[in-house]
Design a protein around this motif. Structure first.
Motif, PDB file in Angstrom:
ATOM      1  N   LEU A  93     -34.330  -9.027 -28.287  1.00 33.28           N
ATOM      2  CA  LEU A  93     -35.369  -8.432 -27.452  1.00 33.28           C
ATOM      3  C   LEU A  93     -34.722  -7.384 -26.555  1.00 33.28           C
ATOM      4  O   LEU A  93     -33.874  -7.699 -25.724  1.00 33.28           O
ATOM      5  CB  LEU A  93     -36.077  -9.486 -26.613  1.00 33.28           C
ATOM      6  CG  LEU A  93     -37.275  -8.971 -25.805  1.00 33.28           C
ATOM      7  CD1 LEU A  93     -38.372  -8.458 -26.728  1.00 33.28           C
ATOM      8  CD2 LEU A  93     -37.818 -10.049 -24.889  1.00 33.28           C
ATOM      9  N   GLY A 118     -38.657  -3.332 -27.644  1.00 34.76           N
ATOM     10  CA  GLY A 118     -39.210  -4.598 -28.108  1.00 34.76           C
ATOM     11  C   GLY A 118     -38.238  -5.403 -28.946  1.00 34.76           C
ATOM     12  O   GLY A 118     -37.007  -5.292 -28.801  1.00 34.76           O
ATOM     13  N   THR A 159     -40.326 -16.178 -28.494  1.00 37.22           N
ATOM     14  CA  THR A 159     -40.285 -14.718 -28.456  1.00 37.22           C
ATOM     15  C   THR A 159     -40.051 -14.139 -29.842  1.00 37.22           C
ATOM     16  O   THR A 159     -40.740 -13.197 -30.261  1.00 37.22           O
ATOM     17  CB  THR A 159     -39.182 -14.255 -27.490  1.00 37.22           C
ATOM     18  OG1 THR A 159     -39.407 -14.846 -26.198  1.00 37.22           O
ATOM     19  CG2 THR A 159     -39.158 -12.756 -27.361  1.00 37.22           C
ATOM     20  N   LEU A 167     -43.605 -12.107 -31.313  1.00 36.93           N
ATOM     21  CA  LEU A 167     -43.726 -10.674 -31.093  1.00 36.93           C
ATOM     22  C   LEU A 167     -43.602  -9.874 -32.391  1.00 36.93           C
ATOM     23  O   LEU A 167     -42.731 -10.161 -33.218  1.00 36.93           O
ATOM     24  CB  LEU A 167     -42.654 -10.187 -30.114  1.00 36.93           C
ATOM     25  CG  LEU A 167     -42.678 -10.777 -28.706  1.00 36.93           C
ATOM     26  CD1 LEU A 167     -41.704 -10.024 -27.816  1.00 36.93           C
ATOM     27  CD2 LEU A 167     -44.066 -10.767 -28.115  1.00 36.93           C
ATOM     28  N   TYR A 180     -42.305  -4.232 -25.147  1.00 36.54           N
ATOM     29  CA  TYR A 180     -42.902  -5.185 -24.206  1.00 36.54           C
ATOM     30  C   TYR A 180     -41.979  -5.297 -23.003  1.00 36.54           C
ATOM     31  O   TYR A 180     -41.345  -6.336 -22.794  1.00 36.54           O
ATOM     32  CB  TYR A 180     -43.084  -6.551 -24.864  1.00 36.54           C
ATOM     33  CG  TYR A 180     -44.143  -6.614 -25.927  1.00 36.54           C
ATOM     34  CD1 TYR A 180     -45.494  -6.703 -25.593  1.00 36.54           C
ATOM     35  CD2 TYR A 180     -43.792  -6.589 -27.272  1.00 36.54           C
ATOM     36  CE1 TYR A 180     -46.470  -6.763 -26.575  1.00 36.54           C
ATOM     37  CE2 TYR A 180     -44.768  -6.650 -28.257  1.00 36.54           C
ATOM     38  CZ  TYR A 180     -46.101  -6.737 -27.910  1.00 36.54           C
ATOM     39  OH  TYR A 180     -47.073  -6.796 -28.879  1.00 36.54           O
ATOM     40  N   LEU A 190     -47.003 -13.910 -22.149  1.00 35.87           N
ATOM     41  CA  LEU A 190     -46.910 -13.584 -23.569  1.00 35.87           C
ATOM     42  C   LEU A 190     -48.286 -13.618 -24.225  1.00 35.87           C
ATOM     43  O   LEU A 190     -48.629 -12.732 -25.018  1.00 35.87           O
ATOM     44  CB  LEU A 190     -45.942 -14.555 -24.263  1.00 35.87           C
ATOM     45  CG  LEU A 190     -45.659 -14.267 -25.734  1.00 35.87           C
ATOM     46  CD1 LEU A 190     -44.187 -14.505 -26.052  1.00 35.87           C
ATOM     47  CD2 LEU A 190     -46.516 -15.131 -26.651  1.00 35.87           C
ATOM     48  N   GLU A 193     -50.018 -10.410 -23.160  1.00 39.98           N
ATOM     49  CA  GLU A 193     -49.454  -9.209 -23.786  1.00 39.98           C
ATOM     50  C   GLU A 193     -49.864  -9.097 -25.257  1.00 39.98           C
ATOM     51  O   GLU A 193     -49.953  -7.990 -25.786  1.00 39.98           O
ATOM     52  CB  GLU A 193     -47.932  -9.230 -23.667  1.00 39.98           C
ATOM     53  CG  GLU A 193     -47.422  -9.058 -22.252  1.00 39.98           C
ATOM     54  CD  GLU A 193     -47.436  -7.612 -21.800  1.00 39.98           C
ATOM     55  OE1 GLU A 193     -46.927  -6.749 -22.520  1.00 39.98           O
ATOM     56  OE2 GLU A 193     -47.979  -7.339 -20.708  1.00 39.98           O
ATOM     57  N   LEU A 194     -50.128 -10.222 -25.894  1.00 41.52           N
ATOM     58  CA  LEU A 194     -50.523 -10.207 -27.301  1.00 41.52           C
ATOM     59  C   LEU A 194     -52.044 -10.163 -27.476  1.00 41.52           C
ATOM     60  O   LEU A 194     -52.543 -10.210 -28.595  1.00 41.52           O
ATOM     61  CB  LEU A 194     -49.958 -11.440 -28.024  1.00 41.52           C
ATOM     62  CG  LEU A 194     -48.431 -11.464 -28.160  1.00 41.52           C
ATOM     63  CD1 LEU A 194     -47.984 -12.740 -28.854  1.00 41.52           C
ATOM     64  CD2 LEU A 194     -47.916 -10.247 -28.921  1.00 41.52           C
TER      65      LEU A 194
END
Length: 244
Positions: free
Chosen positions: A26, A31, A98, A102, A108, A142, A145-146
């Motif tokens: 990450l 990202g 993570t 992602l 991100y 998370l 963000e998604l």
């Protein structure tokens, strides 16, 4: 991404070929990025490519579609924590989540900062209560963000913004005590620390993990990634034993 040099958090590594490994890191600005590490399974590289470690990474690829070659240099090791069951479980889960959740090559920055904060808290806190609430907040971020964020601003039933105590598993929206009357057993408890800040008590932290876990399993960690949930189950089980 022909060439990129960046700091990164190691999230996952899997074997590739006889000696190599594919690492998923990450990065702050690009990202989650995968790369092939030559000799990634060697005795010298295994301590570097541990989940939670911070590395200086150099990605090189001839085309955007090609898996980049990756060289890494250790910047900060969290290896000593992996000998302690609770911190090890926290690092294992947060990094596995993570890596599994992602999409690749999508920036991100807030998640990178938050994951770095969670891992730093695990490292610095003398006890699990010092980082457990931060982990719940990371999971909540998370989800947001998604595109699966919870609406904790006001009651979905009454419109009131105070006395919020539950979350609807169907709508992912907050419900006040008045709006929940008679339906409490169908709703998920909303721990006060997610609204008020602070670290929360253990009951609140466990309610928070139950809350985020429900939506992670339903919306993010679908069947093809269900094995990742085993890491979370280990963490929750160890936290329950620590509390008891």
């Amino acid at each position: 991404m022909p060439a990129l040099t960046t700091s990164a958090i190691v999230c996952a590594v899997r074997a590739h070929g006889e000696h190599g490994g594919i690492a998923r890191l990450l990065t702050p600005d690009h990202g989650l990025l995968p790369g092939y590490v030559r000799g990634g399974r060697s005795r010298a590289m295994r301590p570097v490519l541990l989940p939670g470690n911070i590395v200086k990474a150099e990605f090189r690829a001839r085309t955007e579609e090609q898996l980049a070659g990756l060289t890494v240099e250790l910047a900060h090791s969290r290896a000593p924590l992996l000998a302690e069951p609770l911190p090890a479980a926290a690092i294992d889960w947060s990094c596995a989540l993570t890596a599994a959740a992602l999409p690749e090559a999508t920036p991100y920055p807030a998640l990178h900062q938050a994951l770095d904060g969670v891992l730093g808290a695990v490292e610095a806190a003398p006890a699990a209560r010092g980082w457990a609430a931060a982990l719940v907040r990371y999971e909540l971020l998370l989800l947001a963000e998604l595109g699966f964020g919870l609406d904790l601003t006001r009651c979905a039933a009454t419109g009131a913004a105070d006395d919020l105590a539950f979350v609807s598993p169907r709508s992912a929206a907050a419900i006040s005590r008045a709006g929940a009357e008679g339906y409490e057993d169908r709703l998920l408890p909303l721990p006060p620390f997610l609204l008020e800040g602070g670290s929360g008590d253990w009951n609140g932290i466990m309610d928070g993990l139950r809350l985020t876990g429900f939506f992670l399993e339903r919306s993010v960690l679908t069947d093809r990634r269900a094995d990742v949930l085993a890491a979370r189950e280990r963490l929750v089980d160890r936290l329950k034993r620590a509390v008891a």
